[in-house]
Design a protein around this motif. Structure first.
Motif, PDB file in Angstrom:
ATOM      1  N   VAL B 215       0.856  -1.187   0.000  1.00 11.63           N
ATOM      2  CA  VAL B 215       0.000   0.000   0.000  1.00 11.63           C
ATOM      3  C   VAL B 215       0.893   1.238   0.000  1.00 11.63           C
ATOM      4  O   VAL B 215       0.608   2.228  -0.666  1.00 11.63           O
ATOM      5  N   ALA B 216       1.979   1.166   0.759  1.00 16.61           N
ATOM      6  CA  ALA B 216       2.824   2.362   0.915  1.00 16.61           C
ATOM      7  C   ALA B 216       3.421   2.823  -0.392  1.00 16.61           C
ATOM      8  O   ALA B 216       3.486   4.017  -0.670  1.00 16.61           O
ATOM      9  N   VAL B 219       0.970   4.743  -2.441  1.00 13.88           N
ATOM     10  CA  VAL B 219       0.589   5.996  -1.796  1.00 13.88           C
ATOM     11  C   VAL B 219       1.719   7.009  -1.906  1.00 13.88           C
ATOM     12  O   VAL B 219       1.512   8.177  -2.199  1.00 13.88           O
ATOM     13  N   PHE B 260       3.345  -2.925   4.478  1.00 13.45           N
ATOM     14  CA  PHE B 260       3.434  -1.518   4.419  1.00 13.45           C
ATOM     15  C   PHE B 260       4.388  -1.058   3.345  1.00 13.45           C
ATOM     16  O   PHE B 260       4.018  -0.474   2.371  1.00 13.45           O
TER      17      PHE B 260
END
Lengths: 409, 274
Positions: B215-216, B219, B260
């Motif tokens: 996800v990181a 993003v 992450f």
């Protein structure tokens, strides 16, 4: 009786008609009677009767007030309030330092807000309180039931069962020591099963479900009159996304706050809310503050912020009408006999996208190839306590780290 | 997704007449209704304060969640204990997690680069496809890959090495690979859209695990946090994504895990046996 027509809770159309027909006071309406009213303003007799009943009910209350009678339950002298406050129960947390700074525990009839970063123990405390509210009176509790409104899905029923079992054991120890009749009798009905059966759980997935549930709450609590605790775990979560209209958000939150205050007072219950932290950008630095903005800060009577100092959890009493601001360390321990758990978890401050971390139940962080941390922000699980041998360097080596064994590779 | 907010008022048992009147003010869903103040409601319904409160009760009843006691929840869990976790096959980790990655919630996996998150995710994918008797979930996996780090060859290699007796034929390996559904999504928007489409996939493909690998990274690519305006947008994306995933995880009782830095979402679908 001199109540102005414009202020009566009738439908706007009806009010407009009455005003344009020249009616000014409630007295005039009552004197006219339903038939006269229906003719004069052109509504049916049934509608006129309904309107008069509304007026009569409104003015019935008014009459009592003006007559200086005992009036509604919301008026009293400060002395009466003092007596009430002193008799007021507290829900203990089993952490005596925390109970102390709160003035005895979480207070009934007040709204207490717990703010903190992910993993710090907010849901833990809520689950603990949902059990503690049920402690029988002879053991110093308020013998109540709990409503648990969960917006984040962090409620872990296995954990609540652990806490409940520890609480029962704690009471059993007291009963054994004191050997009193009422203690033993109370223990007959204070069991794991009964504790779990009296936690009423509502899972609200978005802010509409939350609003709806809070509207229905007074009726629910009237039907379950032993409820003494309402927990809303995650008041911020449903309001933090998809809200472009911030003024709507403020209005809805204010409405919620008002309803909760009424529930707290009318039902002599404690309301406990948990809130997230957000970053506020200052002139030169940024800091963590409770989410939902400044106006929300007025909603709760008591505000506690849970935070970290390295590996030690701290609770700061941030706002309280009667206690002074102070900070105490606390632990969440794994202990079979006392239900408080020691969190030896370290929430890494490197977790940059914190918002995301609020959502997960389990967080596993691999720090390097040699060590593994286990972080479990919301879904608390029993973690093995670190080896008791302290490192010579003290703070250098984090006690949470444990070398990864070969078989795990 | 399964939101009560968009429920139409006529399904909240309000009268036809009232619904028509409200629709003239563009009030058609429960959300529209509950967001208005009492005064506004009195105006648009043309009814008295007391009646409006009764209407609020009705609409709230249509939206509010069902009550369960903690006891009922516990009983339900104990009826089907094997459905509660997906063991990771790392004994120490499983022990501390009380069984494994929990089903029905989100698990986050974070680390600096190079520690093995993607490998862990690929391994979890294999595990999810294994039969329940071997600690698996006997189902399919959705793997959302934002870094193009997933390697099918590695998947087969891990499967063959870790479980040589089970994957004793090419056919078995082939079967396992058919059960891992890979989606490459390179922007936040497409990740969100993908998550939104998952509800039907989960049912039709018998998904037992959802993984979002990194996800990181996606993003960070799009939201430079040095720019203040981006923080709100980023929070918005994350919050929406999180709440969607939570809904899926809970509804289907599957573990969702994401890493992450390298996001690994392992979402296992574990349908609770009724």
């Amino acid at each position: 009786m001199q109540r102005d027509v414009g202020s009566l809770p009738l439908s706007p159309a009806l009010r407009a008609r009455l005003l344009s027909a020249g009616f000014q006071t409630a007295q005039e309406l009552l004197e006219t009677g339903p038939c006269g009213l229906s003719k004069e303003i052109g509504i049916s007799k049934e509608e006129a009767l309904e309107a008069l009943q509304v007026v009569r009910q409104e003015c019935g209350c008014d009459a009592a007030k003006t007559a200086g009678g005992s009036g509604t339950a919301r008026k009293c002298t400060a002395l009466e309030l003092l007596e009430e406050e002193q008799a007021q129960g507290f829900i203990i947390t089993f952490c005596s330092a925390l109970d102390n700074i709160l003035g005895g525990g979480v207070q009934l009839t007040k709204i207490t807000e717990i703010c903190g970063a992910p993993g710090v123990g907010k849901t833990q405390l809520c689950m603990q309180l949902a059990v503690d509210v049920q402690i029988p009176e002879c053991f110093g509790g308020v013998a109540g039931e709990a409503v648990f409104i969960d917006t984040e899905g962090s409620f872990m029923v296995d954990r609540v069962a652990d806490i409940a079992a520890a609480c029962v054991q704690h009471c059993q120890l007291i009963a054994e020591a004191h050997q009193e009749e009422d203690h033993l009798k109370a223990l007959e009905t204070f069991s794991l099963e009964s504790i779990l059966s009296h936690i009423y759980y509502f899972r609200c997935r978005d802010y509409i479900e939350l609003l709806a549930q809070v509207y229905l709450l007074p009726d629910f609590i009237s039907e379950h009159s032993k409820v003494r605790l309402v927990v809303i775990d995650g008041i911020a979560f449903p309001f933090r996304h998809d809200f472009e209209d911030l003024s709507l958000r403020t209005r809805l939150l204010n409405g919620l706050a008002q309803q909760l205050i009424i529930i707290a007072n009318d039902h002599k219950s404690a309301v406990v809310l948990t809130n997230q932290m957000t970053t506020r950008f200052g002139q030169s630095q940024s800091m963590l503050v409770p989410a939902l903005g400044e106006s929300w800060g007025h909603a709760a009577t008591v505000r506690v912020i849970f935070h970290w100092d390295n590996t030690q959890r701290l609770a700061t009493l941030y706002k309280s009408p009667s206690q002074k601001e102070s900070t105490i360390p606390y632990n969440i321990t794994v202990s079979i006999s006392f239900g408080m758990e020691i969190f030896h978890l370290v929430r890494s401050s490197n977790c940059e996208i914190m918002n995301w971390s609020y959502s997960c139940s389990v967080s596993i962080e691999v720090v390097s190839q040699d060590f593994t941390y286990i972080l479990q922000p919301q879904g608390f699980r029993d973690v093995q306590p670190p080896p008791l041998t302290q490192n010579a360097e003290g703070t250098e080596m984090n006690p949470r780290k444990r070398p990864r064994r070969e078989e795990e590779k | 997704q399964g939101s009560m907010a968009t429920k139409k008022l006529r399904r909240a048992k309000l009268s036809q007449e009232l619904c028509e009147r409200l629709s003239r003010y563009h009030i058609t869903t429960c959300q529209d209704f509950l967001c208005l103040s009492l005064l506004e409601l009195m105006k648009v319904t043309g009814q008295s304060y007391r009646n409006v409160q009764k209407l609020l009760q009705k609409v709230s009843l249509a939206c509010a969640p069902k009550m369960q006691t903690a006891y009922e929840m516990k009983v339900r869990r104990s009826v089907n204990p094997s459905a509660a976790f997906l063991p990771t096959s790392l004994h120490g980790l499983d022990k501390v997690l009380h069984g494994g990655i929990p089903c029905g919630s989100l698990t986050e996996l974070t680390s600096p680069p190079g520690c093995g998150k993607t490998q862990f995710c690929i391994t979890m994918s294999v595990l999810a496809t294994l039969p329940v008797s071997m600690g698996g979930l006997d189902g399919a996996v959705i793997y959302i890959d934002t870094e193009s780090a997933f390697s099918a060859e590695r998947l087969i290699e891990i499967a063959g090495n870790r479980f040589p007796t089970y994957f004793d034929s090419d056919e078995k390996l082939f079967c396992m690979t058919c059960n891992v559904h890979l989606y490459r999504e390179l922007t936040c928007d497409s990740v969100l859209k993908r998550i939104q489409s998952l509800e039907e996939e989960i049912i039709s493909k018998k998904i037992k695990l959802i993984i979002i690998d990194s996800v990181a990274s996606v993003v960070r690519k799009e939201f430079d946090t040095k720019l203040q305006g981006n923080l709100a947008e980023r929070s918005n994306f994350l919050a929406r994504g999180a709440s969607l995933l939570k809904y899926l995880a809970e509804e289907f009782s599957i573990p969702v895990s994401y890493s992450f830095l390298s996001f690994c979402f392992t979402v296992s679908n574990n349908k609770i046996q009724e």
